[in-house]
Design a protein around this motif. Structure first.
Motif, short mmCIF file in Angstrom:
data_model
loop_
_atom_site.label_atom_id
_atom_site.label_comp_id
_atom_site.label_asym_id
_atom_site.label_seq_id
_atom_site.Cartn_x
_atom_site.Cartn_y
_atom_site.Cartn_z
N GLN A 289 7.09 -0.04 -7.40
CA GLN A 289 5.72 0.17 -8.05
C GLN A 289 5.34 1.68 -7.56
OE1 GLN A 289 2.32 -2.13 -8.06
NE2 GLN A 289 1.25 -1.32 -9.80
N VAL A 290 4.96 2.61 -8.40
CA VAL A 290 4.55 3.79 -8.21
C VAL A 290 3.53 4.03 -9.07
CG1 VAL A 290 5.11 6.33 -7.87
CG2 VAL A 290 6.72 4.84 -7.57
N HIS A 291 2.55 3.94 -8.76
CA HIS A 291 1.19 3.77 -9.89
C HIS A 291 0.31 5.12 -9.79
CE1 HIS A 291 -0.89 1.16 -12.29
NE2 HIS A 291 -2.12 1.00 -11.73
N GLY A 292 -0.58 5.28 -10.39
CA GLY A 292 -1.47 6.13 -10.76
C GLY A 292 -2.95 5.72 -9.94
N HIS A 293 -3.15 4.72 -9.52
CA HIS A 293 -4.29 4.37 -8.98
C HIS A 293 -4.01 3.71 -7.61
CE1 HIS A 293 -6.72 4.99 -12.57
NE2 HIS A 293 -5.79 3.89 -13.00
N ASP A 294 -5.07 3.69 -6.48
CA ASP A 294 -4.68 2.93 -5.30
C ASP A 294 -4.53 1.53 -5.39
OD1 ASP A 294 -5.19 5.64 -4.33
OD2 ASP A 294 -7.34 5.25 -3.35
N ILE A 295 -3.62 1.06 -4.87
CA ILE A 295 -3.31 -0.36 -5.14
C ILE A 295 -3.91 -1.16 -3.93
CG2 ILE A 295 -1.45 -2.15 -5.30
CD1 ILE A 295 0.46 0.18 -5.96
N ASN A 296 -4.80 -2.20 -4.24
CA ASN A 296 -5.60 -2.96 -3.26
C ASN A 296 -4.85 -4.20 -2.82
OD1 ASN A 296 -7.59 -0.75 -3.15
ND2 ASN A 296 -8.68 -2.03 -5.16
N CYS A 297 -4.15 -4.70 -3.56
CA CYS A 297 -3.83 -6.32 -3.25
C CYS A 297 -2.49 -6.73 -4.02
CB CYS A 297 -4.92 -7.17 -3.74
SG CYS A 297 -5.45 -6.98 -5.30
N PHE A 321 5.16 -7.93 -12.10
CA PHE A 321 6.52 -7.13 -11.97
C PHE A 321 7.72 -8.25 -11.85
CE2 PHE A 321 3.46 -4.19 -11.06
CZ PHE A 321 3.73 -2.88 -11.72
N GLU A 322 8.75 -8.09 -12.44
CA GLU A 322 9.95 -9.00 -12.22
C GLU A 322 11.14 -8.15 -11.58
OE1 GLU A 322 11.33 -12.00 -14.48
OE2 GLU A 322 9.56 -12.39 -15.56
N ALA A 323 11.86 -8.63 -10.57
CA ALA A 323 12.93 -8.11 -10.15
C ALA A 323 14.11 -7.64 -10.96
CB ALA A 323 13.45 -8.65 -8.75
N PRO A 324 14.59 -6.67 -11.07
CA PRO A 324 15.60 -6.16 -12.12
C PRO A 324 17.06 -6.69 -11.31
CG PRO A 324 14.95 -4.16 -11.03
CD PRO A 324 14.19 -5.30 -10.59
N LEU A 325 17.96 -6.49 -12.31
CA LEU A 325 19.45 -6.78 -11.67
C LEU A 325 19.95 -5.95 -10.34
CD1 LEU A 325 21.82 -8.65 -11.93
CD2 LEU A 325 22.88 -7.25 -13.73
N LEU A 406 14.74 5.68 -3.50
CA LEU A 406 13.71 4.98 -3.51
C LEU A 406 12.49 5.49 -4.50
CD1 LEU A 406 13.17 4.50 0.51
CD2 LEU A 406 13.70 2.74 -1.40
N ALA A 407 12.30 6.87 -4.59
CA ALA A 407 11.13 7.11 -5.75
C ALA A 407 11.50 7.12 -6.88
CB ALA A 407 10.81 8.78 -5.16
N TRP A 408 12.60 6.78 -7.29
CA TRP A 408 12.70 7.07 -8.59
C TRP A 408 13.79 5.74 -9.33
CZ3 TRP A 408 10.87 7.28 -12.91
CH2 TRP A 408 11.31 7.64 -14.09
N HIS A 409 14.72 5.33 -8.46
CA HIS A 409 15.64 4.43 -9.22
C HIS A 409 15.68 3.08 -8.70
CE1 HIS A 409 17.85 8.12 -10.45
NE2 HIS A 409 17.84 8.59 -9.42
N THR A 410 14.43 2.68 -8.08
CA THR A 410 14.40 1.16 -7.39
C THR A 410 13.14 0.52 -7.98
OG1 THR A 410 13.12 1.92 -5.46
CG2 THR A 410 15.44 1.65 -5.40
N LEU A 411 12.40 1.29 -9.00
CA LEU A 411 11.40 0.74 -9.79
C LEU A 411 11.57 -0.74 -10.34
CD1 LEU A 411 10.08 3.89 -11.76
CD2 LEU A 411 9.14 2.93 -9.45
N TRP A 412 10.67 -1.63 -10.58
CA TRP A 412 10.73 -2.99 -11.10
C TRP A 412 10.17 -2.64 -12.45
CZ3 TRP A 412 9.73 -7.69 -7.57
CH2 TRP A 412 10.84 -7.82 -6.53
N PRO A 413 10.51 -3.38 -13.56
CA PRO A 413 9.89 -3.26 -14.86
C PRO A 413 8.67 -4.32 -14.88
CG PRO A 413 11.85 -4.73 -15.14
CD PRO A 413 11.75 -4.31 -13.72
N GLU A 414 7.49 -3.76 -15.60
CA GLU A 414 6.26 -4.52 -15.73
C GLU A 414 6.37 -5.54 -16.88
OE1 GLU A 414 1.94 -3.43 -17.30
OE2 GLU A 414 2.77 -1.99 -15.84
N SER A 415 6.26 -6.77 -16.57
CA SER A 415 6.41 -7.74 -17.74
C SER A 415 5.23 -8.48 -18.23
CB SER A 415 7.17 -8.97 -17.04
OG SER A 415 6.46 -9.67 -16.03
N HIS A 416 4.21 -8.24 -17.56
CA HIS A 416 2.92 -8.79 -18.33
C HIS A 416 1.40 -8.07 -17.77
CE1 HIS A 416 5.51 -12.26 -18.42
NE2 HIS A 416 4.70 -12.63 -19.85
#
Length: 460
Positions: A289-297, A321-325, A406-416
């Motif tokens: 996850q590379v987000h636009g807000h500070d992540i707390n938990c 988030f769910e792990a991709p293949l 790491l910064a671009w090719h290892t993202l996980w998709p957001e499922s919910h």
């Protein structure tokens, strides 16, 4: 003043030159003795923006006169090389170079100044143009030891520059013409990088290292034998702001961490298959996850045979988030001694990776059967390109990833997305089975006081 550089003036005079540059686009040169006071000698004009870096070379011995080179870089995207040459001694030339007798013709090549009993001249040696953004750093190649000559060290004619255009360049003069040219260019293509703040040589000049805004290191090593071949290398990585939460994978294969640097990172021991190696080493293997807000938990929950986690940031929504293949294959290669990947898992997981949206916070999935569309999207010049940055290319990694991966090719998709809170999320937890998730948010407390005849009521 932003940058300084110090060197001994040429000619074994025992005098020191101090160059400094700052916000007025000028380079100021001061001279003095080791035990004395420094006096301003001259100003060097030419740059049209802030001076960002200065570096003196070792003395260069030529047939005519001794000299020292000063390289400067600026926010005007230009690099300048200045040559400081010893003209002569006032005591040994019968007044030829007396302070009051230096003619106007002497200033044609550049400023002339007197330091102690010696006179010096500065001229512009070369102008290096190639970077497309601010040049934050310039550095001469470290000197080489020369044992067979009287000179202790030899100064290689090679300069390393680092810029906010996400590139580093090595500049060298051509052997025949002496014109300075860009001979090596390395850099990062990731849109997440904000450019390089500095570049440094290794002591043997076989490696170069850049550092960027996101606390990241970027290193290249020259592995060529007969010709240069600069290849990216693995470097330590980690968060560059406060780490707010960590969670172990449900089977203990990796550790997931979140931070106020707005990233989620996964660290795991990488099984080294080389029998002569020192053993396993811990590495950052994914940045889901590379987000636009500070992540707390964050909390890892149960998935359908898959890895899944929930994160909460300075927003009112919890994201799943769910792990991709691509991650499952990378994790299998890193932690398992078996080379073959389970076919049943590969059949069940149809998401290969994720793309970051340029105008939103969601990470959209890249499906296995849609990877051939990536190149078509890159060639698409329509309005759809405004909604997303260039497509990621997630692949199964067979060695620890570098920063660009790491910064671009290892993202996980957001499922919910989990809605319900009215304020920013503060903490998350789940039950031992990983089926239930509890969340809490920041609450603003108001104190109201009502006064009656004999009673005070407080409403929190």
């Amino acid at each position: 003043m932003v940058t300084l550089s110090i060197a001994q003036l040429p000619g074994n005079t025992g005098l020191i030159a101090l160059a400094m540059g700052g916000l007025d686009n000028k380079i100021y040169l001061y001279c003095g003795e080791r035990t004395g006071k420094f006096v301003r000698a001259c100003e060097l004009k030419g740059h049209t923006d802030w001076i960002r870096s200065l570096d003196f070379s070792l003395p260069i011995f030529s047939g005519e006169a001794d000299s020292v080179l000063l390289v400067s870089s600026s926010q005007d995207k230009v690099i300048r090389i200045w040559k400081l040459t010893l003209r002569g001694s006032l005591a040994n030339t019968e007044g030829t170079y007396k302070r009051g007798e230096i003619g106007l013709a002497s200033y044609i090549e550049g400023p002339v100044f007197v330091a102690g009993s010696f006179s010096y001249q500065i001229s512009l040696e070369s102008l290096l143009i190639g970077h497309e953004d601010w040049v934050y750093s310039v550095q001469w190649q470290p000197p080489s030891l020369v044992a067979e000559e009287e000179i202790g060290f030899y100064q290689p004619q090679s300069i390393l520059s680092a810029s906010m255009d996400k590139t580093m360049m090595i500049w060298q003069p051509e052997r025949k013409t002496g014109i300075w040219m860009n001979v090596v260019t390395v850099g990062e293509l990731s849109h997440c990088a904000l450019g390089f703040y500095g570049g440094h040589w290794s002591p043997d000049a076989r490696s170069i290292l850049a550092h960027g805004y996101g606390g990241s290191f970027h290193m290249w090593k020259n592995i060529g034998v007969s010709s240069d071949n600069w290849q990216p290398q693995k470097v330590p990585s980690g968060h560059f702001a406060a780490v707010t939460d960590i969670a172990w994978a449900r089977c203990g294969e990796y550790l997931l961490s979140v931070s106020h640097d707005q990233t989620t990172r996964i660290f795991a021991p990488w099984h080294n298959r080389d029998p002569q190696s020192d053993g396993d080493s811990w590495n950052e293997i994914a940045r889901p996850q590379v987000h636009g807000h500070d992540i707390n938990c964050a909390v890892i929950i149960q998935g359908k045979g898959n890895h899944r986690f929930v994160s909460g940031a300075e927003e009112k929504v919890a994201r799943v988030f769910e792990a991709p293949l691509s991650f499952l294959k990378t994790l299998h290669y890193a932690t398992s001694e078996q080379s073959s990947f389970p076919e049943d898992v590969q059949a069940d997981v149809q998401v290969l990776g994720a793309n970051m949206s340029a105008l939103g916070l969601s990470q959209k999935p890249i499906y296995v059967n849609a990877t051939h569309e990536i190149q078509e999207n890159l060639r698409n010049d329509g309005l759809d390109t405004l909604e997303s940055v260039p497509d990621a290319v997630p692949v199964a990694l067979t060695e620890p990833p570098i920063e660009d991966q790491l910064a671009w090719h290892t993202l996980w998709p957001e499922s919910h997305k989990l809605y319900g809170h009215g304020n920013e999320l503060f903490s998350l937890c789940c039950d031992h089975e990983g089926k239930l998730v509890a969340s809490s948010c920041k609450v603003h407390v108001f104190l109201s006081v009502w006064v009656t005849r004999n009673l005070i009521l407080m409403n929190l």
